[in-house]
Design a protein around this motif. Sequence first.
Motif, PDB file in Angstrom:
ATOM      1  N   ALA A  88      53.597  27.643  64.423  1.00  0.00           N
ATOM      2  CA  ALA A  88      53.040  28.661  65.299  1.00  0.00           C
ATOM      3  C   ALA A  88      52.034  29.496  64.527  1.00  0.00           C
ATOM      4  N   SER A  91      53.283  31.927  61.919  1.00  0.00           N
ATOM      5  CA  SER A  91      53.990  31.223  60.856  1.00  0.00           C
ATOM      6  C   SER A  91      53.029  30.492  59.938  1.00  0.00           C
ATOM      7  N   THR A 214      58.565  28.193  74.401  1.00  0.00           N
ATOM      8  CA  THR A 214      59.750  27.559  73.836  1.00  0.00           C
ATOM      9  C   THR A 214      60.729  28.644  73.405  1.00  0.00           C
ATOM     10  N   LYS A 215      61.958  28.259  73.222  1.00  0.00           N
ATOM     11  CA  LYS A 215      62.976  29.230  72.841  1.00  0.00           C
ATOM     12  C   LYS A 215      62.723  29.726  71.427  1.00  0.00           C
ATOM     13  N   LEU A 216      62.819  31.040  71.253  1.00  0.00           N
ATOM     14  CA  LEU A 216      62.667  31.635  69.924  1.00  0.00           C
ATOM     15  C   LEU A 216      64.016  31.642  69.222  1.00  0.00           C
ATOM     16  N   LYS A 217      64.061  31.054  68.031  1.00  0.00           N
ATOM     17  CA  LYS A 217      65.298  31.005  67.258  1.00  0.00           C
ATOM     18  C   LYS A 217      65.152  31.859  66.014  1.00  0.00           C
ATOM     19  N   ASN A 218      65.900  32.938  65.966  1.00  0.00           N
ATOM     20  CA  ASN A 218      65.861  33.868  64.836  1.00  0.00           C
ATOM     21  C   ASN A 218      64.425  34.227  64.451  1.00  0.00           C
ATOM     22  N   PRO A 219      63.634  34.733  65.407  1.00  0.00           N
ATOM     23  CA  PRO A 219      62.225  35.022  65.125  1.00  0.00           C
ATOM     24  C   PRO A 219      62.060  36.175  64.144  1.00  0.00           C
ATOM     25  N   GLU A 223      56.434  36.624  64.458  1.00  0.00           N
ATOM     26  CA  GLU A 223      56.608  35.705  65.581  1.00  0.00           C
ATOM     27  C   GLU A 223      56.858  36.453  66.887  1.00  0.00           C
ATOM     28  N   LEU A 224      57.624  37.538  66.817  1.00  0.00           N
ATOM     29  CA  LEU A 224      57.860  38.352  68.005  1.00  0.00           C
ATOM     30  C   LEU A 224      56.564  38.989  68.493  1.00  0.00           C
ATOM     31  N   THR A 226      53.535  37.887  67.969  1.00  0.00           N
ATOM     32  CA  THR A 226      52.679  36.824  68.507  1.00  0.00           C
ATOM     33  C   THR A 226      53.094  36.459  69.921  1.00  0.00           C
ATOM     34  N   ARG A 227      54.395  36.321  70.158  1.00  0.00           N
ATOM     35  CA  ARG A 227      54.875  35.980  71.497  1.00  0.00           C
ATOM     36  C   ARG A 227      54.477  37.065  72.499  1.00  0.00           C
TER      37      ARG A 227
END
Length: 291
Positions: A88, A91, A214-219, A223-224, A226-227
Amino acid sequence: MSRDRLGIALGGGGVRGAAHVGVLQELNRSGIKIDSIAGVSAGAIIASMYAYSLDAKWIEMKFREVWSSHIVSHKLKKYFVKNISDKAFSSRIISSFNHLSILFISIFKNYMFDSSYLVQLLEELIPESSFEKMRIPLKIIATDLTTGSDLIYDTGNIKDAIVKSCAIPGVFKVINDNDSLLADGGVGMPIPIEPLRDGCNFVIGVDIGVYQFTKLKNPNISELKTRANIITSNRLKKSLHQKANYIISPNTMGCHWSSFEKAEELFQSGKVAVSENIQSLKEKIDISKIN
């Protein structure tokens, strides 16, 4: 009865701009004449090349030629493909620099890369620098981070306007111009439909920034953020869609703005997006002539 003046607005999206080339080629093949064109970010590059040539095949040839050149193969691709190709956006940046490096950089400057490679690339891609020498009207949009307004360029130096329109805040160096900070036109206008309304009866918008959630896993924090930005951008684009007579959305799912290795796939996706919908587009154009 006179024909509508048709404009096309090319949205931003980095290497996903390859889809624009496929869109333009298929429109040309289908006999749809473009009278005016606008672009932001990567869309500004493709729009400028089309306004200069009116030949989408030439654009493809030029990109293939430049893609294998020293500028791209040994500089741009070396950096982007090697360092930030499979993750992403946030990332990728983090994968190139550790957290302490980013913190250190942010203390001393507000960007990670200057525009020197882009300037070299534009010299290779666009033989002419003047808006006034384009074969059809061209508009390039940048965002003024000082006032929050959109700046529309249609006179002067094209390459200067493109550099401003491609300056992603925090990634590329924003342009300081008369106390204004100018950046990526996609910040405020992801698809430049409105600037074409002055002079065009029918406007096609091309959205290459379709995002698959897509599902966020331990962002992490980046990353948060960006989403959240993506959600805001998506809603802005949906409101802009309403201003167009027709929207073309090539399938760019899973392709990030720096997915250089997917350029060929993106090019084909642009062609498919038009060919699968060409009948409905032509019907829409015909209907607009009698309304």
